[in-house]
Design an enzyme around this catalytic site. Structure first.
Site, PDB file in Angstrom:
ATOM      1  N   ARG A  13      -4.372 -47.084 -79.329  1.00 37.40           N
ATOM      2  CA  ARG A  13      -5.409 -48.148 -79.521  1.00 37.40           C
ATOM      3  C   ARG A  13      -6.320 -48.725 -78.905  1.00 37.40           C
ATOM      4  O   ARG A  13      -7.544 -49.303 -79.145  1.00 37.40           O
ATOM      5  CB  ARG A  13      -4.215 -49.536 -78.838  1.00 37.40           C
ATOM      6  CG  ARG A  13      -4.434 -50.805 -79.555  1.00 37.40           C
ATOM      7  CD  ARG A  13      -5.075 -51.730 -78.436  1.00 37.40           C
ATOM      8  NE  ARG A  13      -4.259 -51.371 -77.089  1.00 37.40           N
ATOM      9  CZ  ARG A  13      -5.857 -51.652 -76.041  1.00 37.40           C
ATOM     10  NH1 ARG A  13      -6.389 -52.384 -76.773  1.00 37.40           N
ATOM     11  NH2 ARG A  13      -5.925 -52.229 -75.224  1.00 37.40           N
ATOM     12  N   ASP A  14      -6.517 -48.957 -77.207  1.00 38.37           N
ATOM     13  CA  ASP A  14      -7.678 -49.278 -76.786  1.00 38.37           C
ATOM     14  C   ASP A  14      -8.726 -47.696 -76.781  1.00 38.37           C
ATOM     15  O   ASP A  14      -9.672 -48.326 -76.347  1.00 38.37           O
ATOM     16  CB  ASP A  14      -7.633 -48.919 -75.099  1.00 38.37           C
ATOM     17  CG  ASP A  14      -7.909 -49.712 -74.335  1.00 38.37           C
ATOM     18  OD1 ASP A  14      -8.831 -50.467 -75.025  1.00 38.37           O
ATOM     19  OD2 ASP A  14      -7.844 -50.448 -73.168  1.00 38.37           O
ATOM     20  N   HIS A 207     -10.328 -49.557 -67.045  1.00 32.36           N
ATOM     21  CA  HIS A 207     -11.822 -48.841 -67.988  1.00 32.36           C
ATOM     22  C   HIS A 207     -11.888 -47.457 -66.362  1.00 32.36           C
ATOM     23  O   HIS A 207     -12.771 -48.351 -64.959  1.00 32.36           O
ATOM     24  CB  HIS A 207     -12.116 -49.860 -68.640  1.00 32.36           C
ATOM     25  CG  HIS A 207     -11.583 -49.501 -69.697  1.00 32.36           C
ATOM     26  ND1 HIS A 207     -11.697 -49.390 -70.672  1.00 32.36           N
ATOM     27  CD2 HIS A 207     -10.264 -50.828 -69.611  1.00 32.36           C
ATOM     28  CE1 HIS A 207     -10.968 -50.001 -72.268  1.00 32.36           C
ATOM     29  NE2 HIS A 207     -10.104 -50.863 -71.380  1.00 32.36           N
ATOM     30  N   CYS A 238     -13.890 -51.609 -75.101  1.00 38.05           N
ATOM     31  CA  CYS A 238     -13.271 -52.613 -76.059  1.00 38.05           C
ATOM     32  C   CYS A 238     -14.662 -53.523 -76.250  1.00 38.05           C
ATOM     33  O   CYS A 238     -15.539 -53.405 -75.847  1.00 38.05           O
ATOM     34  CB  CYS A 238     -13.416 -53.940 -74.782  1.00 38.05           C
ATOM     35  SG  CYS A 238     -12.932 -55.764 -75.531  1.00 38.05           S
TER      36      CYS A 238
HETATM   37  P1  HMG Z   1      -8.924 -66.508 -85.239  1.00 37.09           P
HETATM   38  O1  HMG Z   1      -8.779 -67.596 -83.594  1.00 37.09           O
HETATM   39  O2  HMG Z   1      -7.840 -67.757 -86.172  1.00 37.09           O
HETATM   40  O3  HMG Z   1     -10.596 -66.436 -85.761  1.00 37.09           O
HETATM   41  O4  HMG Z   1      -8.340 -65.553 -84.346  1.00 37.09           O
HETATM   42  P2  HMG Z   1     -11.467 -65.643 -85.961  1.00 37.09           P
HETATM   43  O5  HMG Z   1     -12.511 -66.498 -86.896  1.00 37.09           O
HETATM   44  O6  HMG Z   1     -11.428 -64.700 -85.301  1.00 37.09           O
HETATM   45  O7  HMG Z   1     -10.798 -65.319 -87.302  1.00 37.09           O
HETATM   46  C1  HMG Z   1     -10.443 -65.588 -88.094  1.00 37.09           C
HETATM   47  C2  HMG Z   1     -10.130 -64.526 -89.296  1.00 37.09           C
HETATM   48  O8  HMG Z   1      -8.772 -63.870 -88.872  1.00 37.09           O
HETATM   49  C3  HMG Z   1      -9.058 -64.716 -90.533  1.00 37.09           C
HETATM   50  O9  HMG Z   1      -9.513 -64.027 -91.560  1.00 37.09           O
HETATM   51  C4  HMG Z   1      -7.700 -64.972 -90.534  1.00 37.09           C
HETATM   52  O10 HMG Z   1      -6.937 -64.566 -91.311  1.00 37.09           O
HETATM   53  C5  HMG Z   1      -8.150 -63.717 -90.085  1.00 37.09           C
HETATM   54  P3  HMG Z   1     -10.701 -64.466 -92.703  1.00 37.09           P
HETATM   55  O11 HMG Z   1      -9.981 -65.825 -93.124  1.00 37.09           O
HETATM   56  O12 HMG Z   1     -11.842 -64.968 -91.793  1.00 37.09           O
HETATM   57  O13 HMG Z   1     -10.704 -63.250 -93.356  1.00 37.09           O
HETATM   58  N1  HMG Z   1      -6.016 -62.992 -88.866  1.00 37.09           N
HETATM   59  C6  HMG Z   1      -6.056 -62.134 -89.034  1.00 37.09           C
HETATM   60  N2  HMG Z   1      -5.196 -61.246 -89.963  1.00 37.09           N
HETATM   61  C7  HMG Z   1      -5.460 -60.176 -89.356  1.00 37.09           C
HETATM   62  N3  HMG Z   1      -4.381 -59.728 -88.320  1.00 37.09           N
HETATM   63  C8  HMG Z   1      -3.967 -61.390 -87.625  1.00 37.09           C
HETATM   64  C9  HMG Z   1      -5.137 -62.375 -87.677  1.00 37.09           C
HETATM   65  N4  HMG Z   1      -5.085 -63.361 -87.063  1.00 37.09           N
HETATM   66  C10 HMG Z   1      -6.128 -64.186 -87.784  1.00 37.09           C
HETATM   67  N5  HMG Z   1      -3.216 -61.321 -86.136  1.00 37.09           N
HETATM   68  C11 HMG Z   1      -7.684 -62.997 -83.545  1.00 37.09           C
HETATM   69  C12 HMG Z   1      -8.106 -64.477 -83.673  1.00 37.09           C
HETATM   70  C13 HMG Z   1      -7.542 -63.285 -82.150  1.00 37.09           C
HETATM   71  C14 HMG Z   1      -7.174 -62.437 -84.602  1.00 37.09           C
HETATM   72  C15 HMG Z   1      -9.262 -62.769 -83.646  1.00 37.09           C
HETATM   73  O14 HMG Z   1      -9.841 -63.176 -82.203  1.00 37.09           O
HETATM   74  C16 HMG Z   1      -9.144 -61.299 -82.944  1.00 37.09           C
HETATM   75  O15 HMG Z   1      -8.732 -60.597 -83.970  1.00 37.09           O
HETATM   76  N6  HMG Z   1      -9.757 -60.881 -82.489  1.00 37.09           N
HETATM   77  C17 HMG Z   1      -9.855 -59.671 -81.404  1.00 37.09           C
HETATM   78  C18 HMG Z   1      -9.326 -59.385 -80.594  1.00 37.09           C
HETATM   79  C19 HMG Z   1      -9.285 -57.532 -80.806  1.00 37.09           C
HETATM   80  O16 HMG Z   1      -8.135 -56.769 -80.972  1.00 37.09           O
HETATM   81  N7  HMG Z   1      -9.298 -57.405 -79.268  1.00 37.09           N
HETATM   82  C20 HMG Z   1      -9.616 -55.849 -78.595  1.00 37.09           C
HETATM   83  C21 HMG Z   1      -8.220 -55.297 -78.023  1.00 37.09           C
HETATM   84  S1  HMG Z   1      -7.990 -56.355 -76.290  1.00 37.09           S
HETATM   85  C22 HMG Z   1      -8.915 -55.057 -74.735  1.00 37.09           C
HETATM   86  O17 HMG Z   1      -9.168 -54.142 -75.500  1.00 37.09           O
HETATM   87  C23 HMG Z   1      -8.112 -55.769 -74.232  1.00 37.09           C
HETATM   88  C24 HMG Z   1      -7.512 -54.560 -73.128  1.00 37.09           C
HETATM   89  O18 HMG Z   1      -7.186 -53.670 -73.396  1.00 37.09           O
HETATM   90  C25 HMG Z   1      -7.565 -55.076 -71.860  1.00 37.09           C
HETATM   91  C26 HMG Z   1      -8.254 -54.756 -70.756  1.00 37.09           C
HETATM   92  O19 HMG Z   1      -8.869 -53.708 -70.674  1.00 37.09           O
HETATM   93  O20 HMG Z   1      -8.939 -56.035 -70.328  1.00 37.09           O
HETATM   94  C27 HMG Z   1      -6.353 -55.270 -73.622  1.00 37.09           C
HETATM   95 MG    MG Z   2      -8.576 -52.165 -72.071  1.00 32.77          MG
END
Ligand code: HMG
Ligand code: MG
Length: 283
Positions: A13-14, A207, A238
């Site tokens: 995943r990450d 990281h 990320c």
């Molecule tokens: P939102 O607030 O609804 O707004 O999504 P959006 O404008 O970003 O997205 C809207 C669109 O997403 C719509 O589709 C929704 O239907 C769809 P459209 O009408 O544009 O075609 N949608 C979804 N689709 C699939 N699965 C879902 C879903 N929800 C809404 N569950 C959301 C909020 C969080 C979903 C969005 O902002 C997003 O996907 N963000 C990406 C977050 C991500 O994956 N980040 C990387 C992982 S976190 C990380 O790496 C940190 C970590 O490792 C720890 C660290 O290192 O700090 C964990």
């Molecule tokens: Mg991370």
């Protein structure tokens, strides 16, 4: 008998979420299957997020359907909202993770809402997970530095970590998203968090951009943390933290923990083989 320390493998995943070249689902499945033979108890496989924002995770259903499951391993997925949770449950994820940020800038960039709004989104996920009997892990990102807001106050991290614990997360993973923390930054952050959340409920997620991840793990070990996230081969980064490198490499962390006398349960030879496989996936 030596004390145990656990590595949670987050590479599929990450590690992979930031790769530009779309990696076929069957290759991801092969990676997870190799990891399953290394001795992990938990593997974070994928994310149920907006595929337009993180295209690499668009095949979450296919990947979870294709892996050969070892009953002694919990296969996890990130679920930012109820929609993601329902999809993850359908795909038979055995654990889910919600992910918050200690900084407002990263919260907006990563999940498109404020910290307070994110808590509101997580509440129904927690409720649904409880009803389905699925464990929920909570992440706090930007525990020392934020790519948008700069240095993050330790109290802000403690506050978000405590809220996630109160919501029912069984463990809080402290994400040093940028990989720029010095050991003293990590120490100050932990002092604040440990005043609110016991070490047994915390994990370190470092990281390795500045090459200090292992030093930061050492600070955590000194304060009683025994669970750490890592990516095989040091894959990753990320998409919403530009310039950040991957997680600390699993094989390097396993070696460091063993050298310090901790039992990880991991097979070093298989880890090395899987790390070589993972590194070949890099664009
Ligand atoms: P939102 O607030 O609804 O707004 O999504 P959006 O404008 O970003 O997205 C809207 C669109 O997403 C719509 O589709 C929704 O239907 C769809 P459209 O009408 O544009 O075609 N949608 C979804 N689709 C699939 N699965 C879902 C879903 N929800 C809404 N569950 C959301 C909020 C969080 C979903 C969005 O902002 C997003 O996907 N963000 C990406 C977050 C991500 O994956 N980040 C990387 C992982 S976190 C990380 O790496 C940190 C970590 O490792 C720890 C660290 O290192 O700090 C964990
Ligand atoms: Mg991370």
């Amino acid at each position: 008998m030596s004390e145990r320390a656990e590595i949670v493998e987050v590479g599929p995943r990450d590690g992979l979420q930031n790769e530009k070249r779309i990696i076929p689902a069957e290759t991801k499945i092969a990676l997870v299957d190799r990891l399953s033979a290394c001795g992990f108890g938990r593997i974070e496989v994928t994310s149920f997020v907006n595929p337009k924002r993180v295209p690499q995770m668009a095949d979450a259903v296919e990947v979870l359907a294709g892996i050969a499951r070892d009953p002694s391993i919990r296969y996890a997925a990130l679920t930012p909202n109820l929609r993601g949770f329902e999809a993850a449950r359908e795909a038979k994820a055995e654990e889910v993770a919600i992910f918050a940020s200690a900084s407002e800038g990263f919260s907006q960039a990563n999940i498109g809402c404020s910290i307070a709004e994110s808590m509101e989104r997580f509440a129904p996920v927690m409720e649904a997970a409880r009803a389905a009997g699925l464990p929920v892990r909570g992440y706090v990102s930007c525990v020392t530095h934020c790519p948008y807001d700069g240095k993050v106050a330790p109290e802000a991290v403690a506050d978000v970590a405590a809220r996630l614990l109160d919501m029912g997360c069984y463990e809080i993973s402290l994400g040093e998203t940028l990989g720029r923390a010095l050991p003293e930054d990590t120490g100050a952050m932990l002092d604040a968090v440990l005043a609110r959340v016991p070490a047994e409920r915390l994990a370190g997620h470092f990281h390795d951009t500045s090459g200090r991840a292992l030093d930061n793990v050492a600070v955590c070990l000194d304060r009683g943390l025994r669970v750490f996230d890592a990516s095989i081969g040091g894959l990753g980064g990320c998409p919403f933290a530009p310039g950040a490198a991957g997680n600390v490499a699993t094989e390097a962390l396993a070696l460091m923990l063993e050298e310090r006398g901790f039992e990880t349960g991991l097979d070093a030879k298989r880890l090395a083989e899987t790390a070589a496989f993972a590194k070949e996936l890099r664009a």
